[in-house]
Every structure is written in C-alpha cells, then in structure tokens.
Scaffold this motif. Sequence first.
Motif, PDB file in Angstrom:
ATOM      1  N   LEU A  15       0.858  -1.184   0.000  1.00 32.75           N
ATOM      2  CA  LEU A  15       0.000   0.000   0.000  1.00 32.75           C
ATOM      3  C   LEU A  15       0.894   1.234   0.000  1.00 32.75           C
ATOM      4  O   LEU A  15       1.660   1.457   0.936  1.00 32.75           O
ATOM      5  N   THR A  16       0.773   2.050  -1.049  1.00 32.47           N
ATOM      6  CA  THR A  16       1.678   3.181  -1.221  1.00 32.47           C
ATOM      7  C   THR A  16       0.965   4.518  -1.070  1.00 32.47           C
ATOM      8  O   THR A  16      -0.256   4.618  -1.146  1.00 32.47           O
ATOM      9  N   THR A  17       1.767   5.544  -0.863  1.00 29.65           N
ATOM     10  CA  THR A  17       1.328   6.923  -0.950  1.00 29.65           C
ATOM     11  C   THR A  17       2.482   7.718  -1.544  1.00 29.65           C
ATOM     12  O   THR A  17       3.590   7.193  -1.712  1.00 29.65           O
ATOM     13  N   MET A  18       2.231   8.962  -1.898  1.00 32.14           N
ATOM     14  CA  MET A  18       3.273   9.783  -2.500  1.00 32.14           C
ATOM     15  C   MET A  18       4.016  10.535  -1.409  1.00 32.14           C
ATOM     16  O   MET A  18       3.409  11.247  -0.597  1.00 32.14           O
TER      17      MET A  18
ATOM     18  N   PRO B 193      -4.051   8.815  -1.380  1.00 33.75           N
ATOM     19  CA  PRO B 193      -5.517   8.702  -1.350  1.00 33.75           C
ATOM     20  C   PRO B 193      -6.056   8.432  -2.748  1.00 33.75           C
ATOM     21  O   PRO B 193      -5.690   9.117  -3.707  1.00 33.75           O
ATOM     22  N   HIS B 194      -6.929   7.476  -2.880  1.00 35.16           N
ATOM     23  CA  HIS B 194      -7.490   7.050  -4.163  1.00 35.16           C
ATOM     24  C   HIS B 194      -6.389   6.952  -5.215  1.00 35.16           C
ATOM     25  O   HIS B 194      -5.211   6.897  -4.914  1.00 35.16           O
TER      26      HIS B 194
ATOM     27  N   LEU C  27       7.091   7.261  -4.532  1.00 35.63           N
ATOM     28  CA  LEU C  27       6.196   6.392  -3.776  1.00 35.63           C
ATOM     29  C   LEU C  27       6.892   5.873  -2.525  1.00 35.63           C
ATOM     30  O   LEU C  27       8.087   5.581  -2.532  1.00 35.63           O
ATOM     31  N   ARG C  28       6.110   5.754  -1.457  1.00 37.04           N
ATOM     32  CA  ARG C  28       6.594   5.136  -0.222  1.00 37.04           C
ATOM     33  C   ARG C  28       5.459   4.308   0.358  1.00 37.04           C
ATOM     34  O   ARG C  28       4.306   4.422  -0.066  1.00 37.04           O
TER      35      ARG C  28
END
Length: 418
Positions: A254-257, A393-394, A263-264
């Motif tokens: 599961l990533t986020t910016m 998010p999304h 990405l992390r």
Amino acid sequence: MAAFVLCAWPAVAGTPLPPASAKDEGFAAERLERLHGSLRVATGADGYLGVVELIARHGRIVDWQAYGYRDLARRAPLRRDDIFRIYSMTKTVTTVAVLMLVEEGKLALDAPLSRYLPGFEHPQVMTNRDANQPQLRAADKPITLHALLTHTAGYPAGLQGDEAAVQRMEQIDPHGARDLRGFAERMSHVPLAADPDTRFGYDGASLELAARVVEVVSGEPFERFLQQRIFDPLAMRDTGFDVPAAKRARVVDLTTMGKDGKLRIADGPSAAHPGARLNAYASGAGGLYSTAADYARFAQMLLDGGTLEGHTLLKRKTVELMLRNQLTMLDPPVNQFNAGEGFGLGGYVVLDPVRRGQPGSAGQFGWSGAASTYYMIDPHEGLLAILLLQHLPHDDGGRDLPRLSRGFYAQIYQALRP
C-alpha cells in the motif's frame, strides 16, 4: 521499464466466471488494447506499482489482466490473484448482509435503530461549534436502518459546518473500540450533525452500526455471518478481515506519495504488516481484503439478481431495490460527490450520465475504496468491471500520477460495439 502484463487472455482453467472472447461479447478488441496500453503506461517505472483489472459481460470474463508489481521494490510481478485492501467496497457486502436479514423478516429498513441497539432511543443534534461544550437538541426523527445504509442518518461527514461535530466524534473515538459492540456503545454518545433524512453525508460509522445490527439480530459474530452466508456460498476464498499467513505474500503493498515525489509505504498497521486487520473490530465499513476474482463473483451475483451458480443470497426484487436511487427525500436527490449520481443501498446509482460527465448507463451501480479500488455493474449492458490498485488517497497521488478510474470506465464503454 515497461510494466509486466501477466496471464494474457484467454484465461486458464479456474477463472471466477466462464471466459469468452471480447468479440463474442460485443467488444472491439483493438479498443480494449488501448485500455491495456494506458494501464501499461500508468504502471511504468515512475507510475503506480501495479493494477489488476477484470471486465465481464453477460456473465463471462472478456478481459482480466495484471500490470506492474506487487511490492515497492518492484521485484515481484503483480498476479491476477493478488490480494487487495478493498476498504469501502466492504460497504456493499455489509448492505447485502443486512438485506438478507430483511428478507428473513428479522429486520425492517424503516425500523428505528433503537429497536436493535441500546442507546439510540433519543438521537441528539449538535447545534453549536464548540466540541468541548456541545449544545444539543432532540433530532426531528429517529435514525433508521435505511438511513444508515444510505448515509442519511446525519452523522458527522466532513461537510461544511460539521467541523465541531467531527471533533466531538474524534474525542469519543468509536473507531478505537475493540469490537463492534464497543463501537456501537461509543457511537451512542456521538451527536448528529444534522437531522436524519435531511442530507446525504458519506460516513463510515453508519455501516459499522449496520454490521453490529447484523450481529445482534443473527446471533453470530459479523465476521462469521459474512463467511458462512456470503463468502462460502459464492466461493470467495480470498476475502476476509485479515489474510492467513500462508497467503500474505500475495498482499499488495500500500503506497502513498512522499514529499520527495516518490512512492513510499503508507502509514498504518496493514501497510506496515500486509494482511493484518485494518481495524481491531470486523469493520463493515471498510475492513475487508479481497481479490478481483472474488469480488467479480460477488458483483455478478448482484448483476444476476441475487443468485450465482444456484446459490441465492437475495431475491430479485431486493436487488432491484438496492440498485434504485434511495435519496428521493432530498432536493436534488443526489449524493455529495456528483450531481449525476444518486445512491442506492450500498453504492452509487447513475441518474444522468451526461450530468455525471462520463460514458455509462442510467442505473449503473458501484462504489470504490479509499486505497484506489473500484467496481461497477451495469444491468442495461450486462456489464461488470473491477479496477484494483493500492494507493492512498485514491488513484490520485498528486500531479505526478494520473487518475485512472474515469479513463478506465470510459475506455470500456468506448470499446463496446454498436
């Protein structure tokens, strides 16, 4: 580096629904290839980690592909059977559980919540903007099960003017409960931000309360009810609130910016420990893991009027009710996200594709999850489509990442032959 495309169609044995050629089910194959191309680009070296998409028409899978990788290191190519956190796509499953009990005469949609759960006999609406010293008045009407399923109960939902009510809810912290019983007890002290049935305000608490109602009325833990009454009959073998140790290698990162534009891994226990529960309790609002294959069987059951392969979960008229706009008490009768969408029981309902601004059909139904998972069914076209990512998010990671869902559905409809 180009994204991997795995398990190219036609499918091998063991598909969740019978396979068919795109041409035989009314698609232009060359136009579907445009969709494939856009997903390859979106999961390139600087894009999302990976995507699984599945398209079926008339009960047959015409396209089911995986692109990119499962892990942030981009070492493990994504597989079509990999496992995703589906978050709010759980809400449709919870809604089906409630409606099963309605069909059995154990629940009534217009019944007050207080008939099933203590502490909700006298709902209160917060009238001031001081969470530490809330001023309350009696709500104009009781909260019903219908209001829970349609997000019209009046709970804080982040709308304008909800700020103090949201803060008060955070102080009470129902999401910190260890089980659904504790969640409901805490929620009985949360004031409403508006009178029931006066607005659509999307919130997670309503479906947690609905899940607790299922427990109370069925006499079974919510998790067991879903397993025995929905997942087992539909052969949804990889769906649940946590992932067994033997399957955890299949859970997608599961990533986020990050602030550096890269990405992390996102924050939270399920991100740090893929396969772990998203909540301490069995969250009917957003706690499930699933796969494209499993959710396709669930969605096809709805598209087929409540029955799949001889297993009937709901009767046809109940499903028809689910797929109809329930917001007729509002003016306009639309949800907070799009002026062309109403809301059924468990998902959006397209009222006007033109006003919505996307190709589609009136009566199209579906929902999404916070970590970029999407599904829709279109009874008019006999169509279902699923798009699964794992990004918060999304699928909108900032200016450097494209939003995929709108283009995904547009390309599917544009691929339909006259």
